[in-house]
Scaffold this motif. Sequence first.
Motif, mmCIF file in Angstrom:
data_model
loop_
_atom_site.group_PDB
_atom_site.id
_atom_site.type_symbol
_atom_site.label_atom_id
_atom_site.label_comp_id
_atom_site.label_asym_id
_atom_site.label_seq_id
_atom_site.Cartn_x
_atom_site.Cartn_y
_atom_site.Cartn_z
ATOM 1 N N MET A 79 32.918 -1.485 -6.426
ATOM 2 C CA MET A 79 32.299 -2.505 -7.232
ATOM 3 C C MET A 79 33.075 -2.725 -8.527
ATOM 4 S SD MET A 79 29.643 -4.419 -7.175
ATOM 5 C CE MET A 79 28.691 -5.397 -8.250
ATOM 6 N N LEU A 80 33.544 -1.649 -9.116
ATOM 7 C CA LEU A 80 34.282 -1.758 -10.365
ATOM 8 C C LEU A 80 35.623 -2.458 -10.140
ATOM 9 C CD1 LEU A 80 34.555 -1.043 -13.371
ATOM 10 C CD2 LEU A 80 35.619 1.098 -12.653
ATOM 11 N N ALA A 81 36.294 -2.138 -9.031
ATOM 12 C CA ALA A 81 37.594 -2.748 -8.739
ATOM 13 C C ALA A 81 37.453 -4.253 -8.524
ATOM 14 C CB ALA A 81 38.210 -2.093 -7.513
ATOM 15 N N GLU A 82 36.368 -4.683 -7.860
ATOM 16 C CA GLU A 82 36.155 -6.103 -7.650
ATOM 17 C C GLU A 82 35.918 -6.820 -8.971
ATOM 18 O OE1 GLU A 82 34.595 -3.750 -5.894
ATOM 19 O OE2 GLU A 82 35.106 -4.123 -3.810
ATOM 20 N N THR A 83 35.189 -6.172 -9.882
ATOM 21 C CA THR A 83 34.924 -6.769 -11.184
ATOM 22 C C THR A 83 36.207 -6.915 -11.991
ATOM 23 O OG1 THR A 83 32.736 -5.736 -11.164
ATOM 24 C CG2 THR A 83 33.525 -6.547 -13.276
ATOM 25 N N VAL A 84 37.056 -5.888 -11.953
ATOM 26 C CA VAL A 84 38.321 -5.931 -12.683
ATOM 27 C C VAL A 84 39.213 -7.037 -12.122
ATOM 28 C CG1 VAL A 84 40.449 -4.648 -13.155
ATOM 29 C CG2 VAL A 84 38.239 -3.527 -13.403
ATOM 30 N N GLU A 140 38.297 -3.540 -1.653
ATOM 31 C CA GLU A 140 37.309 -2.530 -1.246
ATOM 32 C C GLU A 140 37.952 -1.489 -0.333
ATOM 33 O OE1 GLU A 140 33.108 -2.347 1.248
ATOM 34 O OE2 GLU A 140 33.785 -4.241 0.394
ATOM 35 N N ALA A 158 40.276 0.693 -2.480
ATOM 36 C CA ALA A 158 39.492 1.600 -3.334
ATOM 37 C C ALA A 158 38.918 2.734 -2.491
ATOM 38 C CB ALA A 158 38.385 0.831 -4.033
#
Length: 142
Positions: free
Chosen positions: A1-6, A50, A53
Amino acid sequence: MLAETVCSALAAAGLGIAAVTAFRRRYLTATRIAAYALVPAGLVLTGVVEWAAGIVFQPAVWVGFGLLGLSWLLLAATRAVERRGAGKARKAAEASGPQAVAPAAAAPQVGRGSRPPAAPGRAAAPEEDFSDIEAILKKHGI
């Protein structure tokens, strides 16, 4: 989730920079920046982020990468040792003297050419025959 936001934030920032660049009337550069900015958004939407990650945060994956690195080091070390041994063998061969490339091949006949040998009673013809050159020079009046 964090990687998608970044990745989404990077895409938004890149598109903002592209808009500012287009406002300065540098359209070609703005288009290039927009193209680069859309890459992270595309990676998020396809699920590549995803998947990556999931690989990065699993310890078993890192053990696998470690084993691949170890195998590469072992192969490189054996190749280096093999080359060092081959270098010693080459030096020993050079020290023993020159070796013929094709020992069964006959030595070339130097100076014989395609002319038959001269008769025993006659003198040998001169080595160089300039008759064709003389004919060309006479033809041109030289």
